[in-house]
Motif scaffolding. Sequence first.
Motif, mmCIF file in Angstrom:
data_model
loop_
_atom_site.group_PDB
_atom_site.id
_atom_site.type_symbol
_atom_site.label_atom_id
_atom_site.label_comp_id
_atom_site.label_asym_id
_atom_site.label_seq_id
_atom_site.Cartn_x
_atom_site.Cartn_y
_atom_site.Cartn_z
ATOM 1 N N ASP A 32 1.035 -1.454 -0.008
ATOM 2 C CA ASP A 32 -0.090 0.010 0.111
ATOM 3 C C ASP A 32 0.847 1.374 -0.043
ATOM 4 O O ASP A 32 0.756 2.264 -0.728
ATOM 5 N N LYS A 36 0.530 4.151 -2.903
ATOM 6 C CA LYS A 36 0.504 5.558 -2.598
ATOM 7 C C LYS A 36 1.609 6.413 -3.042
ATOM 8 O O LYS A 36 1.336 7.437 -3.716
ATOM 9 N N VAL A 72 -7.606 8.912 -5.314
ATOM 10 C CA VAL A 72 -7.140 7.503 -5.022
ATOM 11 C C VAL A 72 -5.905 7.423 -4.110
ATOM 12 O O VAL A 72 -5.876 6.439 -3.276
ATOM 13 N N VAL A 75 -6.964 7.705 -0.715
ATOM 14 C CA VAL A 75 -7.651 6.618 -0.337
ATOM 15 C C VAL A 75 -6.536 5.590 0.338
ATOM 16 O O VAL A 75 -6.495 4.973 1.443
ATOM 17 N N HIS A 76 -5.581 5.237 -0.308
ATOM 18 C CA HIS A 76 -4.438 4.499 -0.061
ATOM 19 C C HIS A 76 -3.723 5.187 1.267
ATOM 20 O O HIS A 76 -3.333 4.189 2.147
ATOM 21 N N CYS A 126 -12.360 3.058 -3.217
ATOM 22 C CA CYS A 126 -11.605 3.662 -4.461
ATOM 23 C C CYS A 126 -12.913 4.426 -5.349
ATOM 24 O O CYS A 126 -12.968 5.487 -5.485
#
Length: 215
Positions: A32, A36, A72, A75-76, A126
């Motif tokens: 992750d 990112k 997005v 979100v990560h 997402c």
Amino acid sequence: MLEGPDTRPEPTTVEALQAALDRERERAREVDHRAKNSLQLVSSLLLLQGRRSAAPETQRAMKAMHQRVGAVAAVHREILDAPDSDRFNLTAFIREHVSTLARAQGGGAVVHLDLAPVEVSAAQACPMALMVNELAQNALTHGAATGRPAEVTVRLEPVGGGFALTVQDEGPGLPPGSADGGFGLFMTRLLTQQLGADVAWKDAQPGLQVVVTVP
């Protein structure tokens, strides 16, 4: 020098499983983290490319893609930092991301937020982030089309076993026939299908109201 027998107790099956689980979680966090960083790099490249272009249409397209990738990436970042990586705090994301979009818009844009506490699964994170980005950016853009500063209202509330996201602006509204075209509307429909949600457009007089209901 001779050593005596190792008298340390063998790890139990539960301890071994816990250690394996901890290793898998650490690997997932590392993936992750790399994702990112990669998304942030792509976002920066899109912004740079847009600034170097002399064509306004290209600049707008690159800026829009920069914002989508940024959503997005956020979100990560949120999932990476959260104590429970299986859940995503949608309320906190909306508050931060929509405020960021309004600041980037400039021109004195005003955003009213009425947000109930809502969490979604990591799988929904997402598509919901992209949905929020599309609707909020569209509202900010069209809300300023009248020449006045954009004024946008975003509401998040529980509905049955799910929730409803409402985004409303005070612009000129949706022109006749425009609900059938435009990449933003295409994205909204695509994300709605992915989430198994319903979407409704309404002439708010003034402006446009979009309601997305997620079961």
